[in-house]
Structures are given as structure tokens and as C-alpha cells.
Motif scaffolding. Structure first.
Motif, PDB file in Angstrom:
ATOM      1  N   LEU A 104       0.334   2.338  -3.542  1.00 52.64           N
ATOM      2  CA  LEU A 104       0.697   1.248  -2.643  1.00 52.64           C
ATOM      3  C   LEU A 104       0.197   1.527  -1.220  1.00 52.64           C
ATOM      4  O   LEU A 104      -0.288   0.620  -0.530  1.00 52.64           O
ATOM      5  N   LYS A 105       0.321   2.780  -0.779  1.00 55.47           N
ATOM      6  CA  LYS A 105      -0.190   3.138   0.551  1.00 55.47           C
ATOM      7  C   LYS A 105      -1.691   2.905   0.642  1.00 55.47           C
ATOM      8  O   LYS A 105      -2.202   2.417   1.663  1.00 55.47           O
ATOM      9  N   TYR A 106      -2.423   3.263  -0.409  1.00 52.80           N
ATOM     10  CA  TYR A 106      -3.879   3.087  -0.408  1.00 52.80           C
ATOM     11  C   TYR A 106      -4.245   1.609  -0.378  1.00 52.80           C
ATOM     12  O   TYR A 106      -5.163   1.201   0.346  1.00 52.80           O
ATOM     13  N   LEU A 107      -3.487   0.784  -1.142  1.00 49.40           N
ATOM     14  CA  LEU A 107      -3.787  -0.643  -1.206  1.00 49.40           C
ATOM     15  C   LEU A 107      -3.532  -1.345   0.117  1.00 49.40           C
ATOM     16  O   LEU A 107      -4.182  -2.356   0.424  1.00 49.40           O
ATOM     17  N   THR A 108      -2.567  -0.819   0.901  1.00 47.49           N
ATOM     18  CA  THR A 108      -2.216  -1.467   2.179  1.00 47.49           C
ATOM     19  C   THR A 108      -2.711  -0.657   3.385  1.00 47.49           C
ATOM     20  O   THR A 108      -2.162  -0.784   4.482  1.00 47.49           O
ATOM     21  N   PRO A 112      -1.261  -2.036   9.134  1.00 43.85           N
ATOM     22  CA  PRO A 112      -0.320  -1.087   9.777  1.00 43.85           C
ATOM     23  C   PRO A 112       1.149  -1.474   9.583  1.00 43.85           C
ATOM     24  O   PRO A 112       2.008  -0.598   9.425  1.00 43.85           O
ATOM     25  N   GLU A 113       1.447  -2.778   9.623  1.00 40.26           N
ATOM     26  CA  GLU A 113       2.829  -3.235   9.448  1.00 40.26           C
ATOM     27  C   GLU A 113       3.368  -2.834   8.089  1.00 40.26           C
ATOM     28  O   GLU A 113       4.489  -2.319   7.976  1.00 40.26           O
ATOM     29  N   GLN A 114       2.575  -3.027   7.049  1.00 35.90           N
ATOM     30  CA  GLN A 114       3.009  -2.661   5.704  1.00 35.90           C
ATOM     31  C   GLN A 114       3.119  -1.142   5.549  1.00 35.90           C
ATOM     32  O   GLN A 114       4.016  -0.642   4.866  1.00 35.90           O
ATOM     33  N   GLN A 115       2.224  -0.417   6.203  1.00 33.12           N
ATOM     34  CA  GLN A 115       2.282   1.045   6.138  1.00 33.12           C
ATOM     35  C   GLN A 115       3.608   1.561   6.717  1.00 33.12           C
ATOM     36  O   GLN A 115       4.222   2.480   6.168  1.00 33.12           O
ATOM     37  N   HIS A 168      13.848  -4.259   1.608  1.00 37.08           N
ATOM     38  CA  HIS A 168      12.556  -3.843   2.140  1.00 37.08           C
ATOM     39  C   HIS A 168      11.415  -4.290   1.232  1.00 37.08           C
ATOM     40  O   HIS A 168      10.358  -4.721   1.706  1.00 37.08           O
ATOM     41  N   ALA A 169      11.620  -4.172  -0.063  1.00 39.98           N
ATOM     42  CA  ALA A 169      10.588  -4.606  -1.021  1.00 39.98           C
ATOM     43  C   ALA A 169      10.351  -6.102  -0.889  1.00 39.98           C
ATOM     44  O   ALA A 169       9.181  -6.568  -0.887  1.00 39.98           O
ATOM     45  N   ASP A 170      11.451  -6.882  -0.748  1.00 44.39           N
ATOM     46  CA  ASP A 170      11.292  -8.330  -0.606  1.00 44.39           C
ATOM     47  C   ASP A 170      10.554  -8.671   0.690  1.00 44.39           C
ATOM     48  O   ASP A 170       9.763  -9.627   0.741  1.00 44.39           O
ATOM     49  N   TYR A 171      10.842  -7.875   1.770  1.00 45.65           N
ATOM     50  CA  TYR A 171      10.139  -8.118   3.029  1.00 45.65           C
ATOM     51  C   TYR A 171       8.637  -7.882   2.866  1.00 45.65           C
ATOM     52  O   TYR A 171       7.813  -8.672   3.333  1.00 45.65           O
ATOM     53  N   MET A 172       8.309  -6.778   2.191  1.00 43.94           N
ATOM     54  CA  MET A 172       6.893  -6.478   1.961  1.00 43.94           C
ATOM     55  C   MET A 172       6.228  -7.568   1.130  1.00 43.94           C
ATOM     56  O   MET A 172       5.097  -7.985   1.401  1.00 43.94           O
ATOM     57  N   ILE A 173       6.964  -8.046   0.115  1.00 41.83           N
ATOM     58  CA  ILE A 173       6.411  -9.104  -0.731  1.00 41.83           C
ATOM     59  C   ILE A 173       6.238 -10.401   0.077  1.00 41.83           C
ATOM     60  O   ILE A 173       5.252 -11.133  -0.087  1.00 41.83           O
ATOM     61  N   ALA A 174       7.198 -10.657   0.996  1.00 45.77           N
ATOM     62  CA  ALA A 174       7.102 -11.856   1.838  1.00 45.77           C
ATOM     63  C   ALA A 174       5.854 -11.778   2.732  1.00 45.77           C
ATOM     64  O   ALA A 174       5.142 -12.791   2.931  1.00 45.77           O
ATOM     65  N   VAL A 175       5.605 -10.561   3.282  1.00 50.05           N
ATOM     66  CA  VAL A 175       4.399 -10.387   4.110  1.00 50.05           C
ATOM     67  C   VAL A 175       3.143 -10.649   3.281  1.00 50.05           C
ATOM     68  O   VAL A 175       2.207 -11.333   3.718  1.00 50.05           O
ATOM     69  N   GLU A 176       3.130 -10.102   2.079  1.00 50.16           N
ATOM     70  CA  GLU A 176       1.961 -10.298   1.212  1.00 50.16           C
ATOM     71  C   GLU A 176       1.835 -11.755   0.765  1.00 50.16           C
ATOM     72  O   GLU A 176       0.716 -12.275   0.627  1.00 50.16           O
ATOM     73  N   ASP A 177       2.990 -12.417   0.539  1.00 48.16           N
ATOM     74  CA  ASP A 177       2.939 -13.842   0.182  1.00 48.16           C
ATOM     75  C   ASP A 177       2.329 -14.681   1.303  1.00 48.16           C
ATOM     76  O   ASP A 177       1.562 -15.631   1.062  1.00 48.16           O
TER      77      ASP A 177
END
Length: 465
Positions: A104-108, A112-115, A168-177
Motif C-alpha cells: 500500500l505504501k508503494y502504491l501511494t 504524501p497525504e495518503q502516506q 482511517h481506512a474509510d478516510y483513505m478510501i474516500a480520498v481515493e474515491d
């Protein structure tokens, strides 16, 4: 109103220039459209890859949350049943989670926000996994654990930790959405742009192709018209040449009789009335006889020139070494000299041996004649092979000529030296030029007065159709 020759030539040059300009512009537009279309397709492909990448990130986040849930379920099953299969399932998740988080770190890595959010998520996962490990260690130390303790480990603080992790996972998914929506719109925009460029490119290409086809057909028509005009002109020219040659032959033939009569009667008058003539009278009769003989020689040369244009060219492979040796022997015999000829090995050529013999005879005889006043005469013949032709060169160290009068060199009855200096009628080079041109070759010369003269002529290396 028919255009003049200059106007027609100017029109053809302008039309050719416009055609080249149009084709050049068409090529430029095709290249430009191809580049823009390629760039648009490339951007569309990159946008599609970004959409796929966003889907992959969302999938990876869900996978991590699912793995934590699986670890929690396996721990609960182990605490309740003490079966080793649940413990093994828990250990498998523990091993996989660091790998999943690294992926996941490599994909993002470009976000920087997702990291930063991943770091927090990783801390929550570590905290949750330590709590789960605490229950497993309690069961291992005590051999048994009560239902209340299991409920406390799984519920309460465990649910709160899992809720934070899920948040936190939902927040990350929201950013990606959000990224997914932006990238999807970009893909849609690029797709529309690409379609428009492809349609526009195809339309322009079709217009250019049709224009090019029209220009080609127009040019073919013009070429056919020009070819027909050339054929008509050539036919008229050939007819005119034949008429001129026939006229020259007739006039030359008809002039022979009166010239012979002038010479004969002059000789008879001189013989019969010699005792009644003074020196001036005898001189004048001598001038009449010499002039009539000179006129006869001019007529003979004119007939030879005329016949040269009518004689068919019988082409075969000619051994130039043997031909030059033969001609040189005759030249030396007629000029009563035994000059050495400097000759390199001459490659064979294709042509009419009899006509080429006349060319060599004229050139070599001229070389001997115009170098006769040198104390040491030097006559040389060499050859140089090209891709399709052989160029032969005849060089002498004679009087030469002034290159300013080069345009007179191959003219009929044109002479660059007076008859008092060197005898001749000025037809030999004209005959040589006619023969070489009929062989599909060319003849030219270069000279420096009182130093050298070089005559060059080319012949095909192979038989021509």
C-alpha cells in the motif's frame, strides 16, 4: 488567346511550385495530426492507468482491513476453542499484514497525504495486533480463559480500536474515491478529445488524399498533353531534318557538276592560252582552280555530315583498344609521321564500330594536326569507367584554343584557326558530335592555348534499348 513560350514556361514553373507547396503542406498537416492524435491517445492511456491504479489502492486498503478482521476472528476462535488451526490462521495474517502495508505504501508513494494516513493506520494495526496477541499469550500461560475475559478482549477496547482503524481506512478510501472521480472524468474528457482528433484527422487525411489524387490526375493529364505535344514537335522536327538533309544532299550533288566544269575549263584555258597570259592571269586562274577544289571539299564534307544523320546505328560490343590501334595506324600513314601514341588499356563500349571509327579518326587526326608545330608532339588517349558509361579522352599538347569561343567548336564549317595556319573545313567535330549524341553519349572539350587540348566523349557500357 494562346500564351507565349515565356508565359507558358512561367505558368508551368508556378504550377509546379504550387503543387510542391500543397503537397508539402499536406504532409505537414498529416504529421501534425498524427502527432496530436498519438499524444491524445497516450494521455488517454495514462489516465486509464491512473484509474486502474486508484482501484488497486482501494482494493489494497480493503484487503488490509479484511486481514485485520480475519486475525481478530482467528484469535476469537482460538480463545474459545483452543484449536491450533485458528492459531495458525492468525499467524498467517500476522505474516501477510506487513507485506500488504508495504504494498500500500508503494502504491501511494506519489501521494504524501495518503502516506501520512498510512503511518497512522499502521500504528493502529500494530496496537490492535498486540492486543490480539495478548489474549493468545494469556491462554498459552494459563491453559484456559474465561468467557468474560474473552468478551473483554474482543469487545470494549477492541471494538474501539477496530472502529478507529476502520475510520482511517474509510478516510483513505474516500480520498481515493475522490481521485477516482477526477481521473474518471479526465479519462472521459480524453476519450472524447481522442475521438474528435481521430475523426478530424481522418477527415483531413481523406481531404488531403483526395486533393493529392486530383493533383496527380491533373498532372498525368498535363504530362500526357505535353507528351503528345513533344511527339508532334519531334515528328515535325524529324520531317524538317529529313527535308534539310535531302535538300543538302541535292544541293551538294547538283553543285558538283558546275564545280567540275569550272575546274576543267580553267585547266583547259590555262593549257591552251598559257602563252597569251601574263603572270597575273595565270595567278588568277590558279586561284579559281584552288577555290573550286576547296568548294568541292566543302561539298564532300557536307555530304558526309548529311549521310551521318541518315545512317542507322548498328550497335555491338566494340574493342576500343583494337579500334584505336587501327585508326592510329591510318592517321600516321596519311600524315606521313610515325608518332608514338600514349595509350592506357581502354575498356570496351557499345556502339557502331564504323561510326566510332570516324569519331576517333577525326579526333586523333586533329590532335596530330594541331600539335604539328610543337618540337615534341604528345598524343594520349585514356578512359575512365563510370557506373553506366565510359568516358574516353584524347589529349594533345598542341596550339589549343580560347575557351571563350567554345560555342563555335562543334558547329558545321566553324573554325577557331585560319586555313593558313591549319587546313580543314570545320566539319570533323560536328560529325563527331552527331555520332556520339546518336549513341546516347556526350562530347565536350577543354583547352589552354599553346599548352593542351582534351576532347572527352562518353559511350554506354552496356547495350541500350
Amino acid at each position: 488567346m494562346e500564351m507565349s513560350e515565356d508565359s507558358r514556361s512561367e505558368y508551368m514553373i508556378k504550377k509546379e511550385w504550387l503543387t510542391k507547396l500543397g503537397l508539402g503542406l499536406a504532409l505537414f498537416l498529416l504529421v501534425l495530426i498524427s502527432f496530436v492524435t498519438f499524444n491524445s491517445v497516450d494521455q488517454f492511456e495514462n489516465s486509464s492507468k491512473l484509474v486502474d491504479h486508484t482501484h488497486l489502492v482501494i482494493k489494497q486498503i480493503n484487503q488490509i482491513v479484511s486481514d485485520v478482521k480475519d486475525a481478530e476472528s482467528a484469535q476469537r476462535g482460538y480463545l474459545i476453542t483452543s484449536e491450533e488451526s485458528f492459531l495458525q490462521a492468525h499467524h498467517d495474517v500476522v505474516v501477510e499484514l506487513p507485506i500488504e502495508i508495504s504494498t500500500l505504501k508503494y502504491l501511494t508513494r506519489d501521494n504524501p497525504e495518503q502516506q501520512k494516513t498510512i503511518s497512522t493506520l499502521e500504528e493502529l494495526i500494530d496496537k490492535r495486533m498486540r492486543t490480539l496477541r495478548l489474549g493468545i499469550d494469556m491462554l498459552a500461560d494459563r491453559g484456559a480463559i474465561s468467557g468474560q475475559e474473552v468478551s473483554d478482549l474482543v469487545g470494549g477496547s477492541g471494538k474501539q480500536a477496530m472502529s478507529q482503524l476502520r475510520g482511517h481506512a474509510d478516510y483513505m478510501i474516500a480520498v481515493e474515491d475522490k481521485l477516482l472521480g477526477e481521473r474518471a472524468r479526465l479519462v472521459e474528457t480524453k476519450a472524447s478529445s481522442t475521438k474528435l482528433w481521430i475523426l478530424f484527422g481522418n477527415f483531413v487525411a481523406m481531404v488531403l488524399l483526395l486533393s493529392a489524387l486530383f493533383l496527380i490526375l491533373l498532372e498525368i493529364k498535363h504530362r500526357k498533353d505535353a507528351q503528345r505535344s513533344i511527339e508532334r514537335t519531334a515528328a515535325q522536327l524529324e520531317l524538317t531534318n529529313k527535308e534539310l538533309e535531302s535538300f543538302s544532299y541535292s544541293v551538294s550533288h547538283d553543285l558538283r557538276s558546275p564545280l567540275r566544269a569550272i575546274d576543267g575549263y580553267s585547266r583547259m584555258f590555262e593549257e591552251d592560252f598559257a602563252d597569251r597570259l601574263d603572270d597575273e592571269g595565270r595567278r588568277l586562274l590558279s586561284v579559281i582552280r584552288v577555290s573550286s577544289k576547296k568548294m568541292g571539299q566543302l561539298i564532300d564534307d557536307l555530304l558526309a555530315f548529311s549521310r551521318m544523320g541518315r545512317k542507322p546505328v548498328d550497335t555491338s560490343k566494340v574493342d576500343m583498344n583494337a579500334l584505336v590501334d587501327e585508326v592510329w595506324s591510318e592517321v600516321c600513314a596519311s600524315s606521313r609521321t610515325s608518332l608514338p601514341l600514349k595509350k592506357s588499356n581502354l575498356p570496351a563500349a557499345w556502339g557502331d564500330r564504323a561510326l566510332l571509327r570516324q569519331v576517333l579518326m577525326n579526333l586523333l587526326a586533329n590532335a596530330v594536326k594541331y600539335s604539328s608545330k610543337k618540337s615534341e608532339q604528345l598524343i594520349e588517349i585514356t578512359a575512365k569507367q563510370g557506373e553506366h558509361e565510359v568516358v574516353y579522352s584524347v589529349r594533345d599538347n598542341g596550339v589549343g584554343f580560347d575557351m571563350r569561343f567554345y560555342n563555335k567548336l562543334f558547329g558545321v564549317f566553324q573554325r577557331l584557326h585560319t586555313e593558313h595556319e591549319f587546313p580543314g573545313t570545320g566539319v570533323g567535330l560536328a560529325i563527331a558530335q552527331r555520332v556520339i549524341v546518336r549513341h546516347g553519349g556526350r562530347i565536350w572539350a577543354e583547352s589552354k592555348p599553346d599548352e593542351y587540348t582534351i576532347f572527352n566523349f562518353s559511350l554506354p557500357k552496356e547495350a541500350t534499348a
